[in-house]
Motif scaffolding. Sequence first.
Motif, PDB file in Angstrom:
ATOM      1  N   UNK A  97       0.686  -1.186   0.061  1.00  0.00           N
ATOM      2  CA  UNK A  97      -0.107   0.243   0.129  1.00  0.00           C
ATOM      3  C   UNK A  97       0.833   1.335  -0.083  1.00  0.00           C
ATOM      4  N   UNK A  98       0.191   2.314  -0.290  1.00  0.00           N
ATOM      5  CA  UNK A  98       0.815   3.610  -0.429  1.00  0.00           C
ATOM      6  C   UNK A  98       0.849   4.360   1.044  1.00  0.00           C
ATOM      7  N   UNK A  99       1.772   5.217   1.186  1.00  0.00           N
ATOM      8  CA  UNK A  99       2.959   5.484   0.674  1.00  0.00           C
ATOM      9  C   UNK A  99       3.941   4.239   0.864  1.00  0.00           C
ATOM     10  N   UNK A 100       4.687   4.190  -0.271  1.00  0.00           N
ATOM     11  CA  UNK A 100       5.271   2.817  -0.153  1.00  0.00           C
ATOM     12  C   UNK A 100       6.434   2.780   1.070  1.00  0.00           C
ATOM     13  N   UNK A 101       7.214   3.838   1.280  1.00  0.00           N
ATOM     14  CA  UNK A 101       8.242   4.036   2.159  1.00  0.00           C
ATOM     15  C   UNK A 101       8.179   5.550   2.560  1.00  0.00           C
ATOM     16  N   UNK A 102       9.205   5.705   3.533  1.00  0.00           N
ATOM     17  CA  UNK A 102       9.243   7.239   4.162  1.00  0.00           C
ATOM     18  C   UNK A 102      10.253   8.071   3.545  1.00  0.00           C
ATOM     19  N   UNK A 103      10.986   7.665   2.595  1.00  0.00           N
ATOM     20  CA  UNK A 103      12.112   8.455   1.912  1.00  0.00           C
ATOM     21  C   UNK A 103      12.677   7.942   0.595  1.00  0.00           C
ATOM     22  N   UNK A 104      13.083   8.735  -0.056  1.00  0.00           N
ATOM     23  CA  UNK A 104      13.561   8.668  -1.385  1.00  0.00           C
ATOM     24  C   UNK A 104      14.621   7.396  -1.454  1.00  0.00           C
ATOM     25  N   UNK A 105      15.420   7.717  -0.262  1.00  0.00           N
ATOM     26  CA  UNK A 105      16.603   6.709   0.023  1.00  0.00           C
ATOM     27  C   UNK A 105      15.948   5.200   0.143  1.00  0.00           C
ATOM     28  N   UNK A 106      14.850   5.290   0.973  1.00  0.00           N
ATOM     29  CA  UNK A 106      14.432   3.954   1.025  1.00  0.00           C
ATOM     30  C   UNK A 106      13.635   3.479  -0.210  1.00  0.00           C
TER      31      UNK A 106
END
Length: 358
Positions: A97-106
Amino acid sequence: MSEVKSVAVVGCNIGRSHIFEGYAPRPERWRLAAVCDLNQERLDKVADEFSAESRTKYFDELLGRDDIDVIDISTPPATHYELVTKALAAGKHVVCEKPLVGSLRDVDRLLEAEAQSGRILMPVFQYRYGDGAQKAKRIIDARLAGKPYLGTVETHWKRTGAYYEVPWRGKWETELGGVLMTHAIHIHDMLTYLMGPVAKLFARATTRVNAIEVEDCVAASLEMASGALVAASATLGSQNEISRLRLCFENVTFESGGAQYSPGDDPWTILPADDEIGAKIDALLADYQPVGRRFLGQMDAFHEALNGRAPVPVTIADARQALELATAFYESAQTGRDIALPIGADHPKYQSWRPNGH
């Protein structure tokens, strides 16, 4: 290789909708091998309702089971990264589900994890699935729409204090954001799905509706990579709930319906510039085959991808684009500046868009 894929659904809140809309209507495609939730009452209710083959409160129990092909992760946002990486490492395909993760790094780490696993990670963007949106996509991809000019995008919903009685909501640490992350992320994905990537944006965000940490009112001006301009707004203080796109192209103007949770559904208004364009659109859509709406449409397309007959319908790159856009929203709102996209590893918000790095 069997056409039927076995799935374990983790998180029985929104996960129930995945089962009810996406998996249960297609027993010839999906087998509900397990459901998992920390709340025993919710777990038992969903397991009983859909006759799940097994139930567990322990996610790790699912990882070693050879009879599970897909793990569907529908848990609160802050848990996604750990659960997705574990599932991929265990050789499972993953729906998340969204949001996929908590940062662009992740997100970028998940790209690597997916590649190493040899499995597929599909983020959920079910609003793309509806005949209105899919017809618009076909017209745009066939180049009949012509040059994009301007768009408006609205997520005007209502959430009261009762919504935020759920402990993880309304907090940077656990929800990862507010209306941008949990609600408007869908319509913003639809915008880029139909009108292409964003090049630059300016945004303002504030908290006016509820006593929460995260934003619940946003207004922004976007410049698309094509040169088109878009006005975007989102609030959780509207007395009627709508999700709406209006996209003006050289040859066609598209306007979605206003259904808050299914703006991809027909009917869409599709206004051609003249009779010639109208005739070409009619010819293009003459053999159009209806798609399943929302989760049904996305899970149907995912099943085709798992069986090697179609590309993955929503990719990690799609989720990255959505989270990159959200990162730019937050950066602009916090700094008062225009923010250019794409956002790379050298950007100050690459490791986290949340205030103070949370």
